[in-house]
Design a protein around this motif. Sequence first.
Motif, short mmCIF file in Angstrom:
data_model
loop_
_atom_site.label_atom_id
_atom_site.label_comp_id
_atom_site.label_asym_id
_atom_site.label_seq_id
_atom_site.Cartn_x
_atom_site.Cartn_y
_atom_site.Cartn_z
N ASN A 22 5.82 6.06 -2.15
CA ASN A 22 5.46 6.34 -3.55
C ASN A 22 4.51 7.52 -3.63
OD1 ASN A 22 7.05 4.19 -4.51
ND2 ASN A 22 5.40 2.74 -4.16
N HIS A 23 3.23 7.25 -3.62
CA HIS A 23 2.24 8.32 -3.76
C HIS A 23 1.58 8.65 -2.42
CE1 HIS A 23 2.44 8.71 -8.07
NE2 HIS A 23 2.37 7.40 -8.21
N ILE A 24 0.87 9.77 -2.41
CA ILE A 24 0.15 10.22 -1.22
C ILE A 24 -1.34 10.10 -1.51
CG2 ILE A 24 -0.26 12.12 0.38
CD1 ILE A 24 2.45 13.28 -0.47
N HIS A 25 -2.06 9.41 -0.62
CA HIS A 25 -3.51 9.22 -0.81
C HIS A 25 -4.26 9.51 0.49
CE1 HIS A 25 -3.22 7.41 -4.79
NE2 HIS A 25 -2.28 6.60 -4.35
N ALA A 26 -5.44 10.09 0.35
CA ALA A 26 -6.33 10.29 1.49
C ALA A 26 -7.53 9.34 1.43
CB ALA A 26 -6.82 11.73 1.54
N ASP A 27 -7.57 8.50 0.42
CA ASP A 27 -8.62 7.49 0.26
C ASP A 27 -7.96 6.12 0.33
OD1 ASP A 27 -10.59 5.72 -0.62
OD2 ASP A 27 -11.50 7.21 -1.96
N SER A 28 -8.31 5.34 1.33
CA SER A 28 -7.67 4.04 1.52
C SER A 28 -7.87 3.11 0.33
CB SER A 28 -8.21 3.37 2.79
OG SER A 28 -9.61 3.14 2.69
N ARG A 29 -8.93 3.34 -0.44
CA ARG A 29 -9.21 2.49 -1.60
C ARG A 29 -8.20 2.72 -2.73
NH1 ARG A 29 -15.36 4.43 -1.86
NH2 ARG A 29 -14.18 6.36 -1.48
N ASP A 30 -7.48 3.83 -2.67
CA ASP A 30 -6.50 4.15 -3.71
C ASP A 30 -5.09 3.68 -3.36
OD1 ASP A 30 -8.49 5.40 -5.19
OD2 ASP A 30 -8.09 7.37 -4.32
N LYS A 48 -9.11 7.94 10.08
CA LYS A 48 -8.54 6.99 11.04
C LYS A 48 -9.32 5.68 11.07
CE LYS A 48 -10.97 9.02 15.02
NZ LYS A 48 -10.79 9.77 16.31
N ALA A 49 -10.59 5.74 10.65
CA ALA A 49 -11.40 4.52 10.61
C ALA A 49 -10.94 3.58 9.50
CB ALA A 49 -12.87 4.87 10.42
N PHE A 50 -10.09 4.08 8.59
CA PHE A 50 -9.67 3.28 7.44
C PHE A 50 -8.16 3.00 7.44
CE2 PHE A 50 -13.34 5.90 6.37
CZ PHE A 50 -14.27 4.91 6.01
N ILE A 51 -7.51 3.27 8.58
CA ILE A 51 -6.06 3.04 8.66
C ILE A 51 -5.74 1.56 8.45
CG2 ILE A 51 -4.10 3.02 10.23
CD1 ILE A 51 -5.09 5.67 11.36
N SER A 52 -6.49 0.68 9.08
CA SER A 52 -6.23 -0.75 8.92
C SER A 52 -6.39 -1.19 7.47
CB SER A 52 -7.18 -1.56 9.82
OG SER A 52 -6.92 -1.30 11.18
N ALA A 53 -7.40 -0.66 6.80
CA ALA A 53 -7.62 -1.01 5.39
C ALA A 53 -6.46 -0.51 4.53
CB ALA A 53 -8.93 -0.41 4.90
N ALA A 54 -5.95 0.69 4.85
CA ALA A 54 -4.83 1.24 4.08
C ALA A 54 -3.57 0.40 4.28
CB ALA A 54 -4.58 2.68 4.51
N ILE A 55 -3.34 0.00 5.52
CA ILE A 55 -2.16 -0.82 5.81
C ILE A 55 -2.28 -2.19 5.15
CG2 ILE A 55 -0.93 -2.02 7.66
CD1 ILE A 55 -1.49 0.44 9.42
N GLU A 56 -3.48 -2.73 5.16
CA GLU A 56 -3.70 -4.02 4.51
C GLU A 56 -3.45 -3.91 3.01
OE1 GLU A 56 -7.33 -7.27 3.93
OE2 GLU A 56 -7.40 -5.84 5.59
#
Length: 490
Positions: A22-30, A48-56
């Motif tokens: 869908n969209h492209i984000h560089a902030d895992s919170r989005d 890379k410190a927020f990859i897990s949060a993004a996947i979650e």
Amino acid sequence: MKLSELTAGTMFMPPEWDREFNHIHADSRDIKPGDLFIARKGHSSHGKAFISAAIEAGAAAVFSENAEMFRCEAGSVPVFPVSELEKQLPGWLKKRYPGYESLTLYGVTGTNGKSSVTQFIAQLAAASGKRCGVIGTLGNGFFPDFEETKNTTPDICVVYRLLDQFAQSGADSAALEVSSHGLHQGRVAGLIFDVAVLTNITQDHLDYHGDMANYFAAKAALFDKDKARSAVINIDDEYGARLISMPTLCDHYLTLSSKKNISADVVFHKVVATADGMKAELQTPWGTEDVYVPLLGEFNVANLAAAVTALAVTGEDFGNLLIKAETLQPVAGRMALYTKPGACKAVIDFAHTPDAIGVAIKSLAPLSKTLSLVFGCGGDRDRTKRAPMASAASLADNVWLTDDNPRTESAEQIFNDVSDSPDASDFTYMHDRAAAITAAIEATPEDGVLLITGKGHENYQDIMGVKHNYSDEAVLLSLGYQRAGGGYAS
């Protein structure tokens, strides 16, 4: 769109890992389910410190800058290593969000005036039957309905997505506040502005840039041949005068000035304050006309001149723009007037630099025999700015120093830095901002004016990383003040 479509010609996408996103984000919170997460190096951390949060949160895939190798996380989410991600990202965003191509783009930079100029461009365009989106400090969207923003110039992924949304909503153009941070961090990379505008450059953000030379270099980048087709440059400002002599400057530019530089392409002069606004004469390549703006301060005449010039450069009718200028509405938190029977007038303004505070005081001084000021200095920011701010503040008759987003810095340390200035010897020091405003109102005579600077439209006080609900306007309203209908002091 599929990942393979996005990256065609730039990186190989294994068919077994290709997928829709869908969209492209560089902030895992989005991140929302199905989005692509860009894990890249930031100013203070790496994505890379927020990859897990993004996947979650539901990321369908991850592009990770300088990752060692391909891997899968959470069973089926591919994490692709990408070299030179910063160089490739603008091209990917252009593919995913192509709407920017149909918009006339106005980029406004400068220490002060960015919000006003972008808002004036949007208002004047709307009054002329056009639809102009805005990206900036006061929010993103169409005047007067803006969505809150995290930064003056958002992350590059947000910028391209917003421009695409504007185009899909029927916009003809977009006016962007382009901050020095945004330029230095590549948040508008790949965009070519139809008109770039320089309002002024005075000391600010040296905690980030280090010195004025670096600060100027960051701002000047907006005006390079590969970033702007044309420019409007204030040459009353010393850095504006320097900019027009730079070899990398875009080929077409107009200079803007008050009577200080009468040979400029656009000159505003014969400025007169009236009972309900400002009048001036505007000399331009499109003719010489009188202009009226229902707002306070000569600097608003300068902001209007910049906005009108930028629009005229892109083909808008000059005479019609001046007619529409008479309908301009005040910009939130910029010289906003509040009144109360039997009490002094109060004006809220976002001024938070020495130059801006001095200009605001000088603009209001002719309207009152007594001018009081409540101001503060932001924490975790350039400490060398505090003494000059004290000097500017001392132009007022009475001054209260108070807190203004101390952040993680000691509020007492901020007070000490200001008090080191010999100009601050007569200041009243009060950490409680609401109490300082109340005390200033009580001490200012009925025919006086109280200027409250620093926060403007902000609705919080940032203390130790926590944003507490607070607004200068709310304090005034609780004391019985009302917002003046036209928003100007008279």
